[in-house]
Scaffold this motif. Structure first.
Motif, mmCIF file in Angstrom:
data_model
loop_
_atom_site.group_PDB
_atom_site.id
_atom_site.type_symbol
_atom_site.label_atom_id
_atom_site.label_comp_id
_atom_site.label_asym_id
_atom_site.label_seq_id
_atom_site.Cartn_x
_atom_site.Cartn_y
_atom_site.Cartn_z
ATOM 1 N N ASP A 1 0.819 -1.219 0.000
ATOM 2 C CA ASP A 1 0.000 0.000 0.000
ATOM 3 C C ASP A 1 0.854 1.272 0.000
ATOM 4 N N ASN A 2 2.179 1.129 -0.140
ATOM 5 C CA ASN A 2 3.066 2.295 -0.188
ATOM 6 C C ASN A 2 3.290 2.699 -1.641
ATOM 7 N N HIS A 3 2.543 3.680 -2.099
ATOM 8 C CA HIS A 3 2.649 4.118 -3.484
ATOM 9 C C HIS A 3 3.794 5.097 -3.698
ATOM 10 N N ASN A 4 4.549 5.383 -2.650
ATOM 11 C CA ASN A 4 5.705 6.278 -2.765
ATOM 12 C C ASN A 4 7.021 5.510 -2.848
ATOM 13 N N PHE A 5 6.939 4.187 -2.977
ATOM 14 C CA PHE A 5 8.165 3.395 -3.108
ATOM 15 C C PHE A 5 8.937 3.825 -4.351
ATOM 16 N N LEU A 6 8.217 4.072 -5.423
ATOM 17 C CA LEU A 6 8.813 4.630 -6.637
ATOM 18 C C LEU A 6 8.562 6.131 -6.652
ATOM 19 N N THR A 7 9.598 6.909 -6.956
ATOM 20 C CA THR A 7 9.407 8.349 -7.056
ATOM 21 C C THR A 7 8.554 8.664 -8.274
ATOM 22 N N MET A 8 7.963 9.861 -8.282
ATOM 23 C CA MET A 8 7.124 10.255 -9.415
ATOM 24 C C MET A 8 7.950 10.317 -10.695
ATOM 25 N N ALA A 9 9.204 10.758 -10.567
ATOM 26 C CA ALA A 9 10.079 10.818 -11.751
ATOM 27 C C ALA A 9 10.324 9.417 -12.300
ATOM 28 N N GLU A 10 10.505 8.428 -11.413
ATOM 29 C CA GLU A 10 10.698 7.049 -11.861
ATOM 30 C C GLU A 10 9.435 6.512 -12.534
ATOM 31 N N CYS A 11 8.274 6.841 -11.964
ATOM 32 C CA CYS A 11 7.010 6.407 -12.566
ATOM 33 C C CYS A 11 6.853 6.979 -13.972
ATOM 34 N N GLN A 12 7.173 8.242 -14.137
ATOM 35 C CA GLN A 12 7.045 8.875 -15.447
ATOM 36 C C GLN A 12 8.065 8.314 -16.442
ATOM 37 N N TYR A 13 9.253 7.991 -15.944
ATOM 38 C CA TYR A 13 10.260 7.363 -16.810
ATOM 39 C C TYR A 13 9.790 5.992 -17.278
ATOM 40 N N ILE A 14 9.150 5.233 -16.398
ATOM 41 C CA ILE A 14 8.622 3.911 -16.769
ATOM 42 C C ILE A 14 7.548 4.047 -17.838
ATOM 43 N N ILE A 15 6.638 5.013 -17.662
ATOM 44 C CA ILE A 15 5.573 5.212 -18.651
ATOM 45 C C ILE A 15 6.165 5.629 -19.995
ATOM 46 N N LYS A 16 7.139 6.520 -19.964
ATOM 47 C CA LYS A 16 7.799 6.938 -21.216
ATOM 48 C C LYS A 16 8.436 5.730 -21.902
ATOM 49 N N HIS A 17 9.098 4.887 -21.139
ATOM 50 C CA HIS A 17 9.737 3.693 -21.712
ATOM 51 C C HIS A 17 8.701 2.779 -22.347
ATOM 52 N N GLU A 18 7.575 2.580 -21.671
ATOM 53 C CA GLU A 18 6.543 1.693 -22.210
ATOM 54 C C GLU A 18 5.900 2.279 -23.458
ATOM 55 N N LEU A 19 5.675 3.587 -23.475
ATOM 56 C CA LEU A 19 5.087 4.219 -24.660
ATOM 57 C C LEU A 19 6.036 4.138 -25.850
ATOM 58 N N GLU A 20 7.317 4.399 -25.601
ATOM 59 C CA GLU A 20 8.282 4.361 -26.699
ATOM 60 C C GLU A 20 8.485 2.951 -27.231
ATOM 61 N N ASN A 21 8.149 1.946 -26.423
ATOM 62 C CA ASN A 21 8.315 0.566 -26.874
ATOM 63 C C ASN A 21 7.017 -0.050 -27.393
ATOM 64 N N LEU A 22 5.999 0.782 -27.617
ATOM 65 C CA LEU A 22 4.821 0.325 -28.347
ATOM 66 C C LEU A 22 5.235 0.131 -29.806
ATOM 67 N N ARG A 23 5.147 -1.091 -30.306
ATOM 68 C CA ARG A 23 5.662 -1.385 -31.646
ATOM 69 C C ARG A 23 4.571 -1.938 -32.541
ATOM 70 N N ALA A 24 4.713 -1.589 -33.807
ATOM 71 C CA ALA A 24 3.762 -2.089 -34.801
ATOM 72 C C ALA A 24 3.882 -3.611 -34.912
ATOM 73 N N LYS A 25 2.763 -4.258 -35.117
ATOM 74 C CA LYS A 25 2.752 -5.712 -35.298
ATOM 75 C C LYS A 25 2.591 -6.034 -36.790
ATOM 76 N N ASP A 26 1.333 -6.087 -37.225
ATOM 77 C CA ASP A 26 1.101 -6.374 -38.640
ATOM 78 C C ASP A 26 0.549 -5.162 -39.387
ATOM 79 N N GLU A 27 0.516 -3.977 -38.721
ATOM 80 C CA GLU A 27 0.024 -2.777 -39.396
ATOM 81 C C GLU A 27 1.027 -2.308 -40.451
#
Length: 633
Positions: A109-135
Motif C-alpha cells: 500500500d506504499n505508493h511512494n516506493f517509486l518516485t514520481m520521476a521514476e514512474c514517469q520514466y517507466i511510462i515513457k519507456h513503455e510508450l516508446e516501446n509500443l511497436r507495430a505488429k502487422d500494421e
C-alpha cells in the motif's frame, strides 16, 4: 518474474495522471481510437497495459490525453527498465517484483516506493516501446508507413500526428522543492536527493557538478586575489600560482569522479545495465533486417554517412572556423582604432572606449555560437546517425571545436602572436564577464519574463502558479503544455566548459578569473533552479551514471592549460633573463617543465581511484553474487 502479465490485474480505481499526450488538432477519430487501444491493451497483445483518459476541455476537443498506470503496473515496469533500489540490508540491487519484500520501504500500500520521476520514466519507456505488429500504416494516414517492430510513438511524432509527450508537475512537491532549493537565500548545499527524486539523475548530476565546481573554484579565487593585488607585473611570482592551478585542475576532475560514483551508487544508476539502444526518431533509410535484433527497420549506408560527414559537414565546419578567425581580425582592427583614439584624446571617455571593442566582440561571439549551434544540429541530423549516442557525440564535437576556437582564438593570438599581456588581461576579463551576463540573461531572465507574460494571458480569471492558489487539472495541463521544452544539459555543461577554459588556460595572466566564475556560478545555481521549476515543462527523468563525454572534454581542456601556462611563463621577462645567450635552452627548459607537469598530472589521474574503496567492494560483491546465481541456474 514469477507472475505472468496475462494474469495480473493492472487496473486502478483511483486514476493518477502522470504523463500528458497532445495530439494534433483534427487528428482522425480512427487514429485516436487505435492509438489509445494500443496504450491500454495487455502486454501479451502488444499493448503497454497503461491507463489513459481524455482531458475534458471547454470546447469539447479531445486532443489531450492523460496517461497513468496502476501501482502494480509501475512495479512490473520498474523491473522491466532495470531500476536499482536499496534493500533491507542497505545494499543496492536491481528491483524484481518477485523479491519486492526484500527492498527497503516497500509495502503493497506504499505508493511512494517509486518516485514520481521514476514512474514517469517507466511510462515513457513503455510508450516508446509500443511497436507495430502487422500494421502497414497508421490508421487514417496512409502516408505514415509502419512495419513490424517500428516504434509507434516515434512514427506519430515524425508524422506530426503526435505533438508532444511530457510529464506533469506535482504542484505540492514542486512547491516544497522550490522552497528548499531557491526559495530562500542560504549558504549551504543544494537538495540534490530531492532534485533527483523530482527531475531525475541527469539533471541532479548537472546541479551536483555545478555546485562542486563552484566550491572547487573558491581556493583558486582566494589565492588569486592577493596575486592580482600585490604581484601584478612580477611574472616570476606567478609560477607557483600557475603550478597550483594545473595540479588543481587535475585534482578536482579526479575527485569529482569519486563524488559522482558515490552519488550514483546511492541513486542506483551506477549499477543500472545499459539497455539496447534503439534507432533515433529522425533516422531514416530503406527497410532492411537488423543483424543484431533480427527486426525489420530502416537501414542506411555507412559509406553515404561518411561521405556526408567528410564532403559536406567537415568543409562547412572549416568554413565557419575561417569566418570566426576573420571576425577576430576585425576585432583587432577595432582595438587598434580604440587605442589610436585614446592616444589622440587622452580623456576619460576615450579610456572607456578601450573596452568597447572587447564588449562588442564578446556579444558577437555569443551570437555566432548560437547561430552555429543551429547549423550544427541541422548538419548532424542530416548526416542521419542511427543511434542517439552517435548523434550526440558528433554534435558535441562540432560545437566544442567551434566554440573553443571562437572564444579562445583571440586570446591565443594576443598571447603568442602579439605578445601583449596587458591586452590579454583586458580581453580575458571582458570576454568572461560579458559572456556570463549574456548567458544569465538569455538562459534564465528572458525565458522567465516571457513565461510570466504567457501566464498572465493564459490565466485571466485565476492566479498564476507563483501563488499558492490551487489550479484545476485542466488549467494546469493547458498552462504546462505551452511552456518551453527543456532541451537537456548540453548548453549548461558547455557554459561551464568555456568558463573552465577562461579560468585555467591563462591563469597566470588573470588570477581574478576564478573570482568572477564563483560569483557567476552562485547566481547560476539559483537562475537554473528557477528555470527548471518555473520556465520549462518538467523533463522526463533520464538515469545516468556520470556526466558522460563532458568529463573527457574538461580533462582535455586541463591538458591544454598545462601547455599554455608553461609557454606564458616561459615568455615572461624574468624567465627570459635566466637564458640571455641561448633561446634554445629556454625552449628546452619550458618543454621539460611542461612534460614534467603533464607527467605529474597523469600520475595523479592514475593514482586517484575513480571509485572509493567501499564502492568498489560493494560492486565486486554484487558481481560475485550474480555469477554465483548464474551457476546455480
Amino acid at each position: 518474474m514469477a507472475e505472468s502479465w496475462s494474469f495480473l490485474d493492472t487496473s486502478e480505481p483511483d486514476f493518477r495522471p502522470l504523463v500528458v499526450i497532445e495530439l494534433a488538432k483534427g487528428t482522425k477519430k480512427e487514429t485516436v481510437e487505435w492509438f489509445t487501444k494500443r496504450i491500454v491493451d495487455k502486454k501479451a497483445n502488444g499493448g503497454a497495459q497503461l491507463l489513459v483518459k481524455p482531458l475534458a476541455t471547454e470546447n469539447g476537443d479531445e486532443t489531450i490525453y492523460l496517461v497513468g498506470a496502476s501501482h502494480l503496473r509501475l512495479l512490473l515496469g520498474a523491473e522491466t527498465v532495470g531500476l536499482v533500489k536499496e534493500c533491507n540490508d542497505n545494499s543496492m540491487r536491481t528491483f524484481t517484483y518477485s523479491s519486492r519484500k526484500t527492498f527497503k520501504d516497500f509495502a503493497d500500500d506504499n505508493h511512494n516506493f517509486l518516485t514520481m520521476a521514476e514512474c514517469q520514466y517507466i511510462i515513457k519507456h513503455e510508450l516508446e516501446n509500443l511497436r507495430a505488429k502487422d500494421e502497414k500504416m497508421i490508421p487514417g494516414y496512409p502516408q505514415a508507413k509502419l512495419y513490424p517492430g517500428k516504434s509507434i510513438v516515434r512514427r506519430l511524432l515524425t508524422s506530426g500526428i503526435l505533438v508532444q509527450i511530457f510529464p506533469l508537475h506535482d504542484r505540492e512537491e514542486l512547491k516544497k522543492l522550490r522552497y528548499t532549493w531557491y526559495g530562500r537565500v542560504k549558504v549551504g548545499y543544494q537538495p540534490l536527493d530531492e532534485i533527483r527524486c523530482y527531475f531525475g539523475e541527469t539533471i541532479a548530476l548537472y546541479f551536483g557538478f555545478l555546485e562542486y565546481f563552484t566550491f572547487a573554484l573558491i581556493p583558486m579565487a582566494i589565492i588569486g586575489i592577493p596575486y592580482y593585488v600585490f604581484a601584478w607585473e612580477d611574472y616570476d611570482k606567478y609560477v607557483m600560482f600557475a603550478t597550483f592551478n594545473l595540479l588543481w585542475s587535475t585534482a578536482i576532475l579526479e575527485v569529482w569522479k569519486r563524488i559522482c560514483a558515490i552519488m550514483t551508487y546511492h541513486w542506483g544508476t551506477l549499477l543500472m545495465k545499459r539497455q539496447f539502444e534503439e534507432p533515433r526518431p529522425g533516422f531514416h533509410g530503406v527497410l532492411g533486417i537488423n543483424p543484431v535484433t533480427g527486426r525489420e527497420e530502416p537501414v542506411y549506408s555507412s559509406i553515404k554517412r561518411q561521405l556526408r560527414i567528410y564532403l559536406v559537414s567537415l568543409p562547412f565546419v572549416c568554413l565557419c572556423l575561417y569566418f570566426s578567425l576573420y571576425v577576430m581580425m576585425i576585432y583587432f582592427d577595432l582595438e587598434q582604432w580604440a587605442l589610436d583614439y585614446h592616444e589622440e584624446n587622452g580623456s576619460n571617455f576615450s579610456s572607456l572606449m578601450l573596452f568597447v571593442p572587447s564588449i562588442i566582440y564578446a556579444v558577437v561571439i555569443e551570437i555566432m555560437n548560437r547561430i552555429y549551434r543551429y547549423a550544427a544540429e541541422f548538419l548532424t541530423s542530416w548526416e542521419n546517425h542511427r543511434l542517439e549516442s552517435s548523434y550526440q557525440n558528433h554534435l558535441i564535437l562540432k560545437v566544442l571545436v567551434f566554440n573553443f576556437l571562437n572564444c579562445f582564438a583571440s586570446l591565443f593570438y594576443i598571447a603568442f602572436v602579439l605578445f601583449d599581456m596587458k591586452l590579454l588581461r583586458q580581453s580575458l576579463a571582458t570576454l568572461l564577464i560579458t559572456s556570463q551576463i549574456l548567458n544569465q540573461f538569455a538562459e534564465s531572465l528572458l525565458p522567465y519574463w516571457l513565461q510570466k507574460r504567457h501566464k498572465k494571458r493564459m490565466k485571466k480569471h485565476t492566479c498564476s502558479l507563483k501563488t499558492d492558489t490551487d489550479l484545476s487539472l485542466v488549467e494546469q495541463v493547458n498552462l504546462e503544455k505551452e511552456m518551453g521544452t527543456y532541451l537537456g544539459t548540453f548548453d549548461d555543461y558547455l557554459e561551464l566548459f568555456l568558463q573552465f577554459g577562461y579560468v585555467s588556460l591563462f591563469s597566470c595572466v588573470y588570477p581574478l578569473a576564478a573570482v568572477f566564475a564563483v560569483l557567476n556560478n552562485i547566481t547560476e545555481i539559483y537562475s537554473d533552479a528557477l528555470k527548471m521549476c518555473r520556465v520549462y515543462k518538467r523533463p522526463f527523468a533520464e538515469p545516468t551514471a556520470n556526466i558522460g563525454v563532458w568529463q573527457l572534454a574538461f580533462e582535455t581542456m586541463s591538458v591544454i592549460s598545462v601547455v599554455t601556462n608553461c609557454i606564458l611563463i616561459g615568455m615572461s621577462p624574468q624567465v627570459n633573463a635566466l637564458f640571455p645567450d641561448s633561446k634554445m635552452d629556454l625552449v628546452l627548459t619550458v618543454a621539460l617543465v611542461e612534460h614534467l607537469l603533464l607527467a605529474i598530472k597523469f600520475i595523479m589521474a592514475f593514482v586517484i581511484p575513480d571509485k572509493p574503496r567501499d564502492i568498489q567492494m560493494k560492486l565486486a560483491k554484487l558481481e560475485f553474487e550474480s555469477l554465483e546465481a548464474l551457476k546455480q541456474q
